[in-house]
Design an enzyme around this catalytic site. Structure first.
Site, mmCIF file in Angstrom:
data_model
loop_
_atom_site.group_PDB
_atom_site.id
_atom_site.type_symbol
_atom_site.label_atom_id
_atom_site.label_comp_id
_atom_site.label_asym_id
_atom_site.label_seq_id
_atom_site.Cartn_x
_atom_site.Cartn_y
_atom_site.Cartn_z
ATOM 1 N N ASP A 212 0.834 -1.195 0.000
ATOM 2 C CA ASP A 212 0.000 0.000 0.000
ATOM 3 C C ASP A 212 0.873 1.251 0.000
ATOM 4 O O ASP A 212 1.893 1.309 0.682
ATOM 5 C CB ASP A 212 -0.895 -0.028 1.246
ATOM 6 C CG ASP A 212 -1.888 1.098 1.282
ATOM 7 O OD1 ASP A 212 -2.798 1.116 0.434
ATOM 8 O OD2 ASP A 212 -1.766 1.962 2.184
ATOM 9 N N GLU A 282 1.595 -0.178 -4.962
ATOM 10 C CA GLU A 282 0.639 0.857 -5.355
ATOM 11 C C GLU A 282 1.371 2.196 -5.403
ATOM 12 O O GLU A 282 1.893 2.660 -4.396
ATOM 13 C CB GLU A 282 -0.513 0.925 -4.343
ATOM 14 C CG GLU A 282 -1.484 2.069 -4.628
ATOM 15 C CD GLU A 282 -2.359 2.408 -3.435
ATOM 16 O OE1 GLU A 282 -3.529 2.766 -3.649
ATOM 17 O OE2 GLU A 282 -1.869 2.318 -2.282
#
Length: 554
Positions: A212, A282
């Site tokens: 993330d 990401e």
């Protein structure tokens, strides 16, 4: 051989299984509830694994299930090495993973390393004083002489990226919620602790990590102010809705710092100690995203692949898709990309791409046909294989702090996170036996439930299954070359080639039929029946109806 390596041994020896893989994202809160509390759990994921395997995907990306106060639905972690009781136990996780492996599915878990919850023991200790053992594990800074924040950095979730702490009499940094303090990656001990957490899951046998906000790990040590966003600048950070002033800055100093590359090398070195593991990052970096992806994936010694937000917007046009693909391949060289049209942070793509509800089924089918033809790995978000549109929710139903803060100009992320509809005639569409589900199941989702589409010819679900089988059957679509064609017509046209497997694709994303005359150097050997495509070839001209496509061997 160490005990951890022995546990990892059952994995396939194909280290590059991830290249061209199809990954299915499971949002555990919304997948299947088995204990009747209205919230999905790991046993629910295990129960539905045969369904996922039947789709024909290669791996599951599991959104966070770690111990958390759930201020940001699990993206605020208070224990990296345990399962939140809401989702079950470590034994439940092990059982789920074992069953996934028996079904031939890999497990990728979501690691949130840039920040923790303010309830994490590390932060609780850090904020007690300026000289405790973890005092410098987070980003602390003194106020300016007038008491204001150390600089002008902003939070993605709105407001300043600094929160005052009355005990330390300092500010701490948070790129997201104030309850999500940022770890200080300049501290080597922090890096070691996070690598140890990753090792914990590798030793349990996970096949990889989705990282993330991977470009948010480091900050500028000098805490320099971000400059204003220049409209034509590549430094824009437009990763938040335009109701948020975050996009008014060029985010030069609060993220995407050069030191991150060295940490990603350390992370990759850890992964390389285990067979067949992978990583996907990401990257949210505005117009700089492709440069960041290039830096993070080149050379084979950092991340295996990354994804950006390029295809997660409203633009579903030939020019946009071509630009994104060519820009990536021209910028990234030997790196690898993971494409997606939907995930847990954006409106579902059938609602973004088309306003007319009557056309959503056709767009859902066309979108996966396009996605499955692109060069790269691809990620599907739970429910998109049913053609689910974005759910319209009342304000009182919202749980997302992002949406609650910016309502009504921005409705947040709850609309894409509603429960998976399994059975149209059951309460909550078969997601839970509880009186109330954590988010409601819209009536239009109930009508698209799995049991209404299972085995039904022409349904979106069956189209997904056939399309993914088609992708798997053609080596060119796994990792073959990709070349776009310059045509006068407004179509998406390209070739994919690997060895003798050479395919031509033409997709008509517009609202009317098109006749496409092929370039002289393209010679059709035979038509190929890609599922759902009905384009035809007549006298050297390809005829493609609206929201349809054409596939041939060349």
């Amino acid at each position: 051989m160490t005990k951890s390596q022995a546990r990892a041994e059952p994995h396939e020896s194909n280290a590059d299984w991830w290249r061209g893989a199809v990954i299915y994202q499971v949002y555990p809160r919304s997948f299947q509830d088995t204990d009747g509390d209205g919230i999905g759990d790991l046993k629910g994921v295990t129960q539905r694994l045969p369904y996922i395997a039947a789709l024909g995907v290669d791996a599951i990306w599991l959104s966070p299930f770690f111990t958390s106060p759930m201020a940001d639905m699990g993206y605020d972690v208070s224990d990296y090495c345990n399962v939140d009781p809401m989702f079950g136990t470590l034994a439940d996780f092990d059982a789920m993973m074992a069953q996934a492996h028996r079904l031939g599915l890999k497990i990728i878990i979501d690691l949130v390393l840039s920040h923790t919850s303010d309830q994490h023991p590390w932060f609780k200790e850090s904020r007690t004083s300026r000289d405790n053992p973890k005092a410098d594990w987070f980003v602390w800074a003194a106020p300016k002489p007038d008491g204001t924040a150390p600089n002008n950095w902003l939070s993605v979730f709105g407001g300043p990226a600094w929160e005052w702490d009355g005990v330390r009499k300092q500010y701490y940094m948070h790129n997201f919620l104030a309850s999500q303090p940022d770890l200080d990656f300049h501290n080597h001990e922090v890096q070691e602790a996070l690598l140890s957490a990753a090792k914990f899951w590798l030793d349990r046998g996970v096949d990889g990590f989705r990282l993330d906000t991977v470009n948010y790990y480091f900050h500028d040590k000098e805490l320099r102010d971000n400059p204003p966003h220049a409209p034509d600048s590549e430094d824009a950070g437009l990763d938040a809705p335009d109701v948020n002033p975050y996009g008014m800055q060029s985010h030069l100093y609060d993220k995407t710092q050069p030191e991150n590359v060295a940490f990603l090398k350390r992370f990759r070195a850890l992964l390389d100690q285990y067979d067949g593991r992978t990583s996907v990052g990401e990257v949210g970096d505005g117009a700089r995203s492709l440069k960041t992806v290039a830096a993070y994936t080149a050379g084979g010694d950092k991340l295996h692949m990354c994804y950006t937000f390029d295809l997660l917007g409203p633009d579903f046009t030939p020019n946009h898709i071509r630009h994104c693909c060519e820009a990536f391949h021209n910028s990234v060289a030997d790196g690898w990309v993971c494409w997606a049209f939907s995930n847990h942070d954006v409106n579902r793509h059938v609602s973004r791409f088309i306003e007319n509800a009557e056309e959503r089924e056709a767009v859902a089918k066309l979108a996966v046909s396009v996605l499955a033809s692109l060069r790269g790995s691809i990620c599907l978000y739970q429910g998109e294989e049913l053609g689910l549109p974005e759910a319209e929710l009342a304000f009182e139903d919202l749980t997302d702090p992002y949406g609650i803060r910016f309502w009504p100009s921005f409705k947040g992320r709850d609309g894409c996170r509603t429960p998976m509809p399994w059975a149209s005639a059951e309460d909550h569409a078969g997601f839970t036996t509880a009186k109330k589900s954590w988010l409601p199941v819209p009536a239009e989702h109930r009508a698209l439930a799995v049991d209404t589409q299972e085995g039904k010819g022409g349904s979106v679900l069956e189209h997904y299954r056939h399309t993914l089988a088609f992708r798997k059957a053609h080596p060119a679509l796994t990792d073959g070359d990709m070349q776009f064609l310059d045509l006068d017509e407004d179509v998406l046209a390209f070739t994919r080639a690997k060895g003798d497997d050479r395919l031509l694709f033409i997709f008509n994303l517009r609202g009317g039929p098109q006749a496409v005359r092929l370039p002289s150097h393209i010679e059709i050997r035979e038509l190929v029946g890609m599922p759902g495509l009905s384009g035809s070839l007549i006298d050297g001209v390809v005829l493609v109806e609206a929201q349809d496509g054409f596939c041939a061997r060349i």
